[in-house]
Design an enzyme around this catalytic site. Structure first.
Site, short mmCIF file in Angstrom:
data_model
loop_
_atom_site.label_atom_id
_atom_site.label_comp_id
_atom_site.label_asym_id
_atom_site.label_seq_id
_atom_site.Cartn_x
_atom_site.Cartn_y
_atom_site.Cartn_z
CD GLU A 103 -2.91 0.79 2.51
OE1 GLU A 103 -3.26 0.83 3.10
OE2 GLU A 103 -4.18 2.08 2.14
CB CYS A 155 -7.71 3.38 3.80
SG CYS A 155 -8.08 2.12 5.03
CG ASN A 214 -9.48 -1.87 2.25
OD1 ASN A 214 -8.76 -2.94 2.66
ND2 ASN A 214 -9.53 -0.78 2.81
CD GLU A 215 -10.21 -2.29 7.14
OE1 GLU A 215 -9.82 -1.20 6.51
OE2 GLU A 215 -9.18 -3.34 7.48
O1 AHR Z 1 -2.75 -1.22 6.19
C1 AHR Z 1 -3.00 -0.35 6.87
C2 AHR Z 1 -4.37 -0.02 6.79
O2 AHR Z 1 -5.17 -0.79 7.79
C3 AHR Z 1 -5.21 -0.54 5.35
O3 AHR Z 1 -5.45 0.56 4.94
C4 AHR Z 1 -6.83 -0.54 5.80
O4 AHR Z 1 -7.19 -1.71 5.08
C5 AHR Z 1 -6.41 -1.18 7.29
O5 AHR Z 1 -7.64 -0.66 7.62
#
Ligand code: AHR
Length: 645
Positions: A44, A248, A378-379
């Site tokens: 990321e 995120c 994502n989440e």
């Molecule tokens: O890994 C850091 C963050 O943790 C990521 O961006 C997110 O997907 C999770 O909340």
């Protein structure tokens, strides 16, 4: 085997033709197949992982696009200084009327009224300085546009902070339209914190943009490439896949902040930069082409994540000022968004004659990138807004690309509302894989090492896309190792897993812990890194239950897998406890006895601050029908019994 033995003639014939080893391997396969893609990585762009990190660009804010929205106090001249030595004077400003490209709207204007003895110009301070090495070459480039009548010679120098010149190249600003100039600078000294200075020594005026400096030696020598030492540290993990570009970062903190892959390909001066949700800036120099190429270079399957057409639910309120919370793209924009995702698949896999395959080919890669996995979301909070959009995307991709394995999302925690709702939604849709995330204490990982033993094998498979035990101590690493033996044991239901986050620049961390920390010149492999390295470099594709037993099940883990490519049997023994543990591995049914099985033992390295975090000792043992091994407290043992004598 039993049946074969009843037919001795056939058996002898086979032995004669294939050799005893091969017959042994073919008839004693047993075990259960597990995912060959179990251990991968998650990249990321967080904590300066891309710009100022893996992306080898040494100039910060090269295109003058930083804004206060990226970070309070930032602007077009962040990381830049106006240089007027030797009694010169003039003016510098940021302009936007006639940019190189609409996606890259800002540029610098330099007006030299009196050059003085040393000229006037601009200095870039890089990311915490520009690290250079004596004798190494650096590719410099910039775009200029001459506004005055006569050409303006430019001197480009690598300098110390005090002004000593380490290397230089000369260029001419001589075109009335934007024109790229380039040259190579050889560094005369090593300096971890040099600066780059561009000066003009003639009166006149010019525009400047896209000021760039790359080491010639990038990873695999790629243009617009990656930092070689950092990329190699990642490659050493031998990850089976790489998830990118977030996290995120992907869904962003508002619809305008979503990561849109099309903005990240093509000439770097035409890419659309944007605010990074982690409070800095994304140049997009490391974009989708570079991600795919890196995956290919390190033998990892690409696993892109696209937003499920909704922004991050956590981005409103005080957590991220300016965020909007979860918002869905308007329904009348959904078809375009879906097309964007279908185009991504074409970009990765389509023939070079297709619209998007042609763009890949134009970037220098006519062959496909062999995309197999695609994650959506994502989440995300499991709301009707999310589900409606997810379903539209899922249906379209399934219909046009049934060959792609789709990965859904079940929230940020190992249990709870979104987790339950996400799984229910996945089951209703018969989704192939779902992405679980959790960051917990090391004790949690020890206590939950049997988590996947009871997962329903007929439902969606699991991608454990983000996990970490909230710390970089050796105990954290041990707890993760225990847990990873559980992932192997359940490699029939857990298809993929990746520790998170992967990279963080020291001094710019948005999140802790991380797997690898770095500065401009150093790389620190955490204890957790060594565990990921061990498991990934010694993964298997068949799991054998009941082969290894331990005399203590508390805070311990063990696994036995086979790597079918080599035929090697791989045993992992983890003891996170304070007392030694006796292990017994009955391998007679799996592999022929071997006099030289390779043993690797990982323990905490307590020898000093600059020593690696983990001590690695290697030895050999004689592997008979049974291996008895005493596992020292707080250690990880790998025993690799080769198939061949
Ligand atoms: O890994 C850091 C963050 O943790 C990521 O961006 C997110 O997907 C999770 O909340």
């Amino acid at each position: 085997m039993e049946k074969l033995l009843k037919k001795p003639l056939i058996y002898l014939f086979l032995v004669g033709c294939l050799g005893a080893q091969q017959v042994f391997a073919q008839t004693k396969q047993g075990g259960k197949p597990i995912s060959p893609d179990l251990f991968g990585i998650f990249f990321e762009d967080i904590s300066y992982a891309a710009d100022g990190g893996l992306y080898a660009e040494l100039i910060q804010n090269r295109s003058f696009e930083y804004t206060p929205a990226d970070r309070y106090g930032w602007n077009s001249f962040t990381a830049w200084e106006y240089v007027t030595k030797g009694f010169g004077y003039g003016a510098i400003s940021v302009e936007s009327q006639l940019p190189i490209h609409a996606n890259n709207p800002h540029y610098a204007r330099l007006t030299i009224e009196e050059p003085g003895q040393e000229g006037i110009g601009l200095q870039n301070n890089g990311f915490d300085g520009i690290p250079i090495k004596k004798g190494e070459q650096y590719n410099f480039s910039l775009f200029t546009r001459l506004l005055s009548a006569t050409p303006i010679p430019l001197s480009v120098q690598l300098r110390s902070r005090k002004g000593d010149v380490y290397g230089e190249v000369s260029l001419n600003a001589d075109a009335k339209e934007w024109k790229k100039g380039s040259g190579v600078i050889t560094a005369g000294v090593t300096d971890d914190s040099a600066v780059l200075v561009i000066t003009a020594k003639e009166r006149g005026s010019l525009d400047i943009d896209m000021v760039s400096l790359f080491p010639v030696k990038t990873f695999h020598g790629r243009a617009n490439g990656l930092r070689a030492d950092l990329a190699q540290t990642i490659a050493d993990l031998k990850p089976r896949f790489m998830r990118f570009p977030g996290g995120c970062l992907v869904h962003g903190d508002g619809l305008g902040n979503m990561y849109r892959w099309k903005n990240t390909i093509g000439p770097i001066e035409e890419r659309k930069e944007q605010r990074n949700i982690w409070s800095y800036h994304q140049s997009m120099g490391l974009g989708y082409f570079e991600y795919f190429q890196f995956c290919e270079d390190i033998g990892a399957k690409p696993l892109p994540v696209v937003a499920a057409a909704v922004s991050c639910q956590n981005s409103g309120g005080t957590w991220r000022i300016g965020g909007t919370g979860q918002k869905g793209l308007p329904m009348d924009e959904m078809q375009d968004y879906i097309n964007e995702i279908l185009d991504l698949i074409e970009y990765a896999n389509g023939p070079a004659t297709s619209t998007w395959g042609a763009k890949r080919a134009a970037a220098g890669h006519p062959e496909p990138f062999h995309l197999e996995y695609l994650a959506i979301g994502n989440e995300d909070k499991q709301t009707p807004v999310f589900r409606e959009r997810f379903k539209l995307i899922e249906n379209a991709v399934k219909q046009k690309h049934p060959e792609i394995t789709l990965i859904g999302t079940v929230g940020p925690f190992p249990a709870g509302e979104d987790f339950e709702a996400g799984w229910k939604f996945a089951n209703e849709n018969a989704l192939q894989v779902v992405d679980e995330h959790y960051y917990e204490k090391p004790e949690w990982f020890l206590e939950h090492k049997h988590r996947y033993d009871s997962y329903n094998r007929s439902k969606s498979k699991v991608y454990l896309g983000e996990y970490a035990s909230r710390g970089n101590t050796w105990f954290n690493a041990l707890a993760e190792a225990v847990y990873m033996t559980g992932l192997e044991r359940n490699g029939d239901v857990v298809r993929l897993s990746s520790y998170a986050p992967l990279l963080a620049r020291t001094g710019h961390t948005s999140w802790n812990p991380n797997l690898i920390y770095f500065t401009g010149t150093t790389i620190t492999r955490t204890p957790n890194y060594y565990i990921q390295h061990l498991f990934s470099n010694n993964a298997g594709d068949r799991y054998y239950a009941g082969i290894v037993s331990l005399d203590n099940e508390v805070n311990t883990g063990a696994s036995c897998v086979k790597d079918s490519k080599t035929g090697d049997i791989i045993i992992k023994l983890v003891n996170a406890g304070e007392n030694k543990v006796k292990a017994k591995a009955s391998i007679a049914s799996l592999v022929a006895p071997h006099a030289n099985a390779a043993v690797t033992v990982l323990t905490e390295n307590t020898t000093g601050k600059n020593a690696p975090a983990v001590a690695i000792a290697t030895s050999q043992l004689e592997a008979g029908k049974v291996i008895n091994y005493e596992v020292a407290p707080r250690s990880v043992v790998l025993i690799r019994v080769p198939a061949k004598k």
